[in-house]
Design an enzyme around this catalytic site. Sequence first.
Site, PDB file in Angstrom:
ATOM      1  N   TRP A 150       0.820  -1.091   0.186  1.00 44.13           N
ATOM      2  CA  TRP A 150      -0.084   0.131   0.136  1.00 44.13           C
ATOM      3  C   TRP A 150       0.959   1.248  -0.119  1.00 44.13           C
ATOM      4  CZ3 TRP A 150      -3.114  -2.719  -1.922  1.00 44.13           C
ATOM      5  CH2 TRP A 150      -3.886  -3.899  -1.227  1.00 44.13           C
ATOM      6  N   ASP A 151       1.977   1.130   0.742  1.00 43.32           N
ATOM      7  CA  ASP A 151       2.908   2.452   0.427  1.00 43.32           C
ATOM      8  C   ASP A 151       3.301   2.672  -0.831  1.00 43.32           C
ATOM      9  OD1 ASP A 151       3.280   3.722   3.209  1.00 43.32           O
ATOM     10  OD2 ASP A 151       4.433   2.015   3.797  1.00 43.32           O
TER      11      ASP A 151
END
Length: 405
Positions: free
Chosen positions: A164-165
Amino acid sequence: MNDGILHGMRVVEVSAFVAAPLGGMTLAQMGAEVIRIDGLEGGLDYRRWPVTEDNTSLFWAGLNKAKRSVVIDITKAQGRELAQALITAPGKDAGFLLTNFPPRGWLDYETLRGQRDDLIQLTIQGDRHGGSAVDYTVNPRLGLPYLTGPQDVYGAVNHVLPAWDLITGQMAAVGLLSAERQRDRSGVGQHVKLALEDVALAVMGHLGFLAEAQRGEQRQRYGNDLFGAFGRDFVTRDGQRIMVVGLTLKQWRSLCEVTGISEQVDALAQQLGVDLNREGERFEARKALAALISPWVASRTLEEITAIFEDSGVCWSRYQSICTLLHEDPSCSEQNPLFKLLEQPGIGRVLTPGLPLRFNDQHRTPQPAPQLGADTEAVLMDVLGLSSGEFGALHDQGLVRTSVS
């Protein structure tokens, strides 16, 4: 000097860890002048592992390539005013702030907008309320740790890739460029907010996980099997492990042809009453199909399989360690134009990737990360017009620091 597709654009970055630094680095590798502002001792991630023997962060160097580094004592009012002046400095292609710090105090959008009304600020948040979140806290809420790992494992299994980063970082770059396009048309700036949790939730929807659960279906663990098609790992005669995938029909037919199991697959389809040209039905029959392929793989060495699979249309890969990738795989070397061996300050010669995007099929030469504070003097003099005497006074007061301070 940068000369990429974003040459002339100036972005100020105030950030830590993965998503925001990755977004800034993406813009920098495309030619934007990305100025990273840190406090006197560096940011929160300045010593983030992995590190060298003398505690120099390989992580920080990896995520700050091609940027400029300015060090200002932002604990003091005069230092915060300097940082705000950099963010809001004039220029048609300036006035961009990328941050994952709370938009308050000296980073408050309305305060900054008072100094430059067309400011574009993109703030990465943990959740949409501004709360804290990282991949390791978002994933448990999504349920993914219950789908990861061997089928016979009970409980949660985390994975190491901050997915997700990484997606959020790329979306941050897209968001800034999209807002810049609107500003170019209308003259209006804006405060763009991007929540890590929202990115993750959106992807869960895009990939059908949420719709599947809404239909009352609880997905199970499938270990190394590819969900919804045929794909799994096999062990070669010399003990090497490979992953073989038959996702598309072409991939599947190529795999059947080179392993010589096409007739057996046809017979299996008749026996089971299924159409194995359909990926979902290959998934249902995965154990029987694996039993046909496994002896073929087990009777050959990795070298033999590589020679057979090469240029055959088979989708496959070997399992290898990161060390093997680095030392033996030509794709992770200077044979790939993506990489160059560069001198990274404080670390030494490092195999350094550039931008994966190729404009007009050209790779831009990667650039190392700067030393902390390497550009403080040049940026403050160039962007804010400080004289050498004025900069010297700030330096003597301890408000700024250079790499040689």
